[in-house]
Design a protein around this motif. Structure first.
Motif, PDB file in Angstrom:
ATOM      1  N   ALA A 165      36.588  27.099  32.414  1.00  0.00           N
ATOM      2  CA  ALA A 165      36.186  28.347  31.758  1.00  0.00           C
ATOM      3  C   ALA A 165      36.939  29.541  32.320  1.00  0.00           C
ATOM      4  CB  ALA A 165      34.676  28.543  31.922  1.00  0.00           C
ATOM      5  N   LEU A 166      37.191  29.525  33.614  1.00  0.00           N
ATOM      6  CA  LEU A 166      37.920  30.642  34.217  1.00  0.00           C
ATOM      7  C   LEU A 166      39.369  30.683  33.736  1.00  0.00           C
ATOM      8  CD1 LEU A 166      37.938  32.969  36.256  1.00  0.00           C
ATOM      9  CD2 LEU A 166      38.538  31.312  38.039  1.00  0.00           C
ATOM     10  N   ARG A 167      39.989  29.497  33.615  1.00  0.00           N
ATOM     11  CA  ARG A 167      41.378  29.443  33.156  1.00  0.00           C
ATOM     12  C   ARG A 167      41.480  29.858  31.687  1.00  0.00           C
ATOM     13  NH1 ARG A 167      43.562  23.686  35.704  1.00  0.00           N
ATOM     14  NH2 ARG A 167      43.620  24.382  37.908  1.00  0.00           N
ATOM     15  N   GLU A 172      33.245  35.807  28.391  1.00  0.00           N
ATOM     16  CA  GLU A 172      33.514  37.245  28.348  1.00  0.00           C
ATOM     17  C   GLU A 172      32.314  37.952  27.731  1.00  0.00           C
ATOM     18  OE1 GLU A 172      37.025  37.703  26.089  1.00  0.00           O
ATOM     19  OE2 GLU A 172      38.376  36.973  27.676  1.00  0.00           O
ATOM     20  N   GLY A 173      32.274  39.251  27.891  1.00  0.00           N
ATOM     21  CA  GLY A 173      31.178  40.014  27.299  1.00  0.00           C
ATOM     22  C   GLY A 173      31.450  41.493  27.349  1.00  0.00           C
ATOM     23  N   PRO A 174      30.835  42.265  26.438  1.00  0.00           N
ATOM     24  CA  PRO A 174      31.090  43.712  26.371  1.00  0.00           C
ATOM     25  C   PRO A 174      30.239  44.512  27.345  1.00  0.00           C
ATOM     26  CG  PRO A 174      29.634  43.053  24.592  1.00  0.00           C
ATOM     27  CD  PRO A 174      29.984  41.796  25.329  1.00  0.00           C
ATOM     28  N   ASN A 175      29.196  43.886  27.962  1.00  0.00           N
ATOM     29  CA  ASN A 175      28.282  44.671  28.804  1.00  0.00           C
ATOM     30  C   ASN A 175      28.900  44.955  30.166  1.00  0.00           C
ATOM     31  OD1 ASN A 175      26.236  44.571  26.802  1.00  0.00           O
ATOM     32  ND2 ASN A 175      25.719  42.487  27.469  1.00  0.00           N
ATOM     33  N   HIS A 176      28.616  46.140  30.705  1.00  0.00           N
ATOM     34  CA  HIS A 176      29.124  46.537  32.017  1.00  0.00           C
ATOM     35  C   HIS A 176      27.971  46.428  33.018  1.00  0.00           C
ATOM     36  CE1 HIS A 176      32.878  47.890  30.224  1.00  0.00           C
ATOM     37  NE2 HIS A 176      32.156  48.512  29.294  1.00  0.00           N
ATOM     38  N   ALA A 177      27.703  45.223  33.478  1.00  0.00           N
ATOM     39  CA  ALA A 177      26.618  44.965  34.424  1.00  0.00           C
ATOM     40  C   ALA A 177      27.159  44.976  35.845  1.00  0.00           C
ATOM     41  CB  ALA A 177      25.956  43.622  34.101  1.00  0.00           C
ATOM     42  N   TYR A 182      31.359  36.254  33.868  1.00  0.00           N
ATOM     43  CA  TYR A 182      31.681  34.955  34.461  1.00  0.00           C
ATOM     44  C   TYR A 182      30.807  34.681  35.688  1.00  0.00           C
ATOM     45  CZ  TYR A 182      34.327  31.226  36.702  1.00  0.00           C
ATOM     46  OH  TYR A 182      34.686  30.040  37.289  1.00  0.00           O
ATOM     47  N   VAL A 183      30.724  35.684  36.584  1.00  0.00           N
ATOM     48  CA  VAL A 183      29.928  35.502  37.797  1.00  0.00           C
ATOM     49  C   VAL A 183      28.460  35.315  37.443  1.00  0.00           C
ATOM     50  CG1 VAL A 183      29.155  36.603  39.925  1.00  0.00           C
ATOM     51  CG2 VAL A 183      31.553  36.773  39.233  1.00  0.00           C
ATOM     52  N   SER A 184      27.945  36.091  36.520  1.00  0.00           N
ATOM     53  CA  SER A 184      26.545  35.962  36.119  1.00  0.00           C
ATOM     54  C   SER A 184      26.266  34.580  35.550  1.00  0.00           C
ATOM     55  CB  SER A 184      26.199  37.039  35.092  1.00  0.00           C
ATOM     56  OG  SER A 184      26.385  38.326  35.624  1.00  0.00           O
ATOM     57  N   SER A 185      27.176  34.095  34.706  1.00  0.00           N
ATOM     58  CA  SER A 185      27.000  32.777  34.116  1.00  0.00           C
ATOM     59  C   SER A 185      27.015  31.676  35.184  1.00  0.00           C
ATOM     60  CB  SER A 185      28.096  32.520  33.080  1.00  0.00           C
ATOM     61  OG  SER A 185      27.999  31.207  32.562  1.00  0.00           O
ATOM     62  N   VAL A 186      27.928  31.794  36.141  1.00  0.00           N
ATOM     63  CA  VAL A 186      28.003  30.787  37.211  1.00  0.00           C
ATOM     64  C   VAL A 186      26.724  30.793  38.046  1.00  0.00           C
ATOM     65  CG1 VAL A 186      29.178  30.184  39.364  1.00  0.00           C
ATOM     66  CG2 VAL A 186      30.510  30.758  37.325  1.00  0.00           C
ATOM     67  N   VAL A 187      26.255  31.970  38.438  1.00  0.00           N
ATOM     68  CA  VAL A 187      25.048  32.054  39.283  1.00  0.00           C
ATOM     69  C   VAL A 187      23.837  31.469  38.556  1.00  0.00           C
ATOM     70  CG1 VAL A 187      23.439  33.642  40.380  1.00  0.00           C
ATOM     71  CG2 VAL A 187      25.899  33.991  40.624  1.00  0.00           C
ATOM     72  N   LEU A 188      23.636  31.838  37.291  1.00  0.00           N
ATOM     73  CA  LEU A 188      22.498  31.325  36.534  1.00  0.00           C
ATOM     74  C   LEU A 188      22.576  29.814  36.353  1.00  0.00           C
ATOM     75  CD1 LEU A 188      22.067  34.073  33.770  1.00  0.00           C
ATOM     76  CD2 LEU A 188      20.546  33.598  35.702  1.00  0.00           C
TER      77      LEU A 188
END
Length: 456
Positions: A165-167, A172-177, A182-188
């Protein structure tokens, strides 16, 4: 990775972990599933396979894009069903089922991507396989090694997908969290998988521990029941042996009297026939009394354990009897318990075995009051009823909160009274306190004949 600790944990990390042979250190191996449980597993596996096929079809219909059903247009359905079918044997062969489900789980995730995440049946299959392996595997070391391999494979597969997924920059997403998509998806995803896999492991380990604890409780209950039965039997035997020693004294008295009277009759037989006749009458009465005393106990005493050693009992104490009740009461009064005594009816000469039994029963009853009751006072009543004698011991206390023994003394009292053909009443009083009351007939002819009487 931390999951490696599952396979390298020391033997004592989990109680009952087996050595290489597969037998547990404490000697316990969880019994295999019953026939009913095996049938339930088969029905569960078939039902889940059907649900997996239906879930795949629903995922196909809910997809907004065209999906690839794989080889022959049925591969997706076959893989969905095959992933859960090994659960038909999850308790019978837990480790092979775990490995088979893990392999099919990965293959299904690679080949049926459109239905993998949303098919709850497929997701549940891996959880159930881990749980069954931990809860039912006999060889605990092999189980831990298998679980460790599965965990490493699953988290390795998850890591490979993250790298892909990283490669491909596919997350991706439009939100500025605070964190990137990517990091949020990996942690969850990692958090959910940790809860998923380790939750299944610890739930299965808890189930295995509960089963082992239940087995230990059942074994302890059986041992306690056997011990209680052995203690009761020993109490009866001890009471019989004590009666036998007392009976020896009673019979020895009569036999000695017979010997003396027989010697006197022999000497005066020619010079004083009347005296010889009287001596023979005494011999007749003494022998008849001795036989009547012996016939009540002989048969039961034959059943005593011959392996018990009754020798070396020490100095002989004064002969117990109903006439020694005042001395017994005086002895107990000096030990923190006030005991009263009341005699009803004109006293009569009791047979030796009855007199000794009255004393022993009173002694045992007062001992129980001192040891197992909060009573401060007790009262003994001795009633002469003509054809029987009755002894009653009452107190005003309650059972102590501490363990109060096994009531084997009551077993001995009932045994003694039963041998003499009497009746016993032992239990709490309606107004409070405790009562021991026995009634013993005085006429030996009215007592029941035992199996080992001299009439044999």
């Amino acid at each position: 990775m931390s999951t490696l600790e599952l396979g390298t944990a020391p033997t004592d990390a989990e109680p009952g972990t087996p050595p290489g042979t597969g037998t547990t250190v404490c000697g316990w191996v969880r019994p295999g599933p019953t026939v009913r449980e095996r049938r339930a597993d088969i029905l569960l596996g078939l039902g889940m396979a059907l649900a997996a096929v239906i879930g795949t079809e629903l995922a196909r219909g809910a997809s907004s894009a065209k999906v690839d059903l794989g080889i022959g247009g049925v591969e997706a359905y076959v893989l969905s069903a095959a992933t859960v079918l090994p659960l038909c044997f999850r308790r019978r062969y837990p480790i092979p089922v775990l490995l088979a489900v893990a392999v099919l789980f990965v293959v299904s995730g690679e080949r049926v991507t459109f239905a993998f995440a949303g098919n709850l049946t497929t997701q549940a299959s891996m959880f159930m396989a881990i749980y069954a392996a931990v809860a039912w595997a006999v060889d605990r070391r092999l189980m831990k090694a298998s679980v460790a391999v599965v965990f490493i494979a699953m988290f390795g597969w998850l890591t490979i997908n993250f790298v892909k997924a990283l490669r491909n920059n596919s997350i991706e997403g439009p939100n500025h969290a605070l964190f990137s998509p990517y990091v949020s998806s990996v942690v969850l995803t990692v958090a959910l998988n940790v809860l998923y896999f380790f939750g299944a492991y610890f739930w299965g380990r808890t189930a295995w521990g509960i089963a082992r604890q239940q087995h230990e409780l059942e074994q302890q209950a059986a041992e306690l029941a056997a011990q209680q039965e052995a203690n009761s039997r020993r109490a009866v035997i001890d009471e019989r042996l004590r009666i036998s020693r007392e009976l020896h004294d009673v019979v020895a008295h009569h036999i000695s009297s017979i010997g003396v009277q027989a010697g006197g009759a022999r000497r005066v037989m020619d010079t004083d026939p009347a005296a010889a006749k009287d001596a023979l009458s005494v011999i007749e009465n003494s022998s008849r009394t001795a036989v009547n005393e012996m016939r009540q106990l002989l048969g039961m005493l034959r059943a005593a354990d011959p392996e018990l050693d009754v020798a070396g009992t020490g100095p002989k104490a004064p002969q117990a009897g109903a006439d020694r009740l005042p001395a017994l009461i005086a002895e107990v009064n000096g030990e923190g318990l006030q005991v009263g005594f009341h005699q009803i009816g004109p006293p009569v000469k009791l047979p030796e075995t009855v007199s000794v039994s009255v004393y022993r029963i009173a002694q045992e009853a007062l001992t129980n009051v001192r040891r197992h009751s909060t009573a401060r006072s007790a009262h003994i009543t001795l009633r002469y009823l003509g054809d029987a004698v009755e002894l009653e011991v009452i107190d005003d206390g309650r059972p102590k909160h501490a363990p109060v023994g096994s009531r084997l003394g009551h077993v001995g009292i009932r045994e003694r009274v039963g041998l003499l053909g009497g009746e016993s009443e032992i239990g709490p009083r309606p107004v409070g306190g405790f009562r021991v009351r026995v009634r013993i007939p005085l006429n030996p002819q009215n007592r029941p004949m035992t199996e080992g009487s001299l009439d044999e």
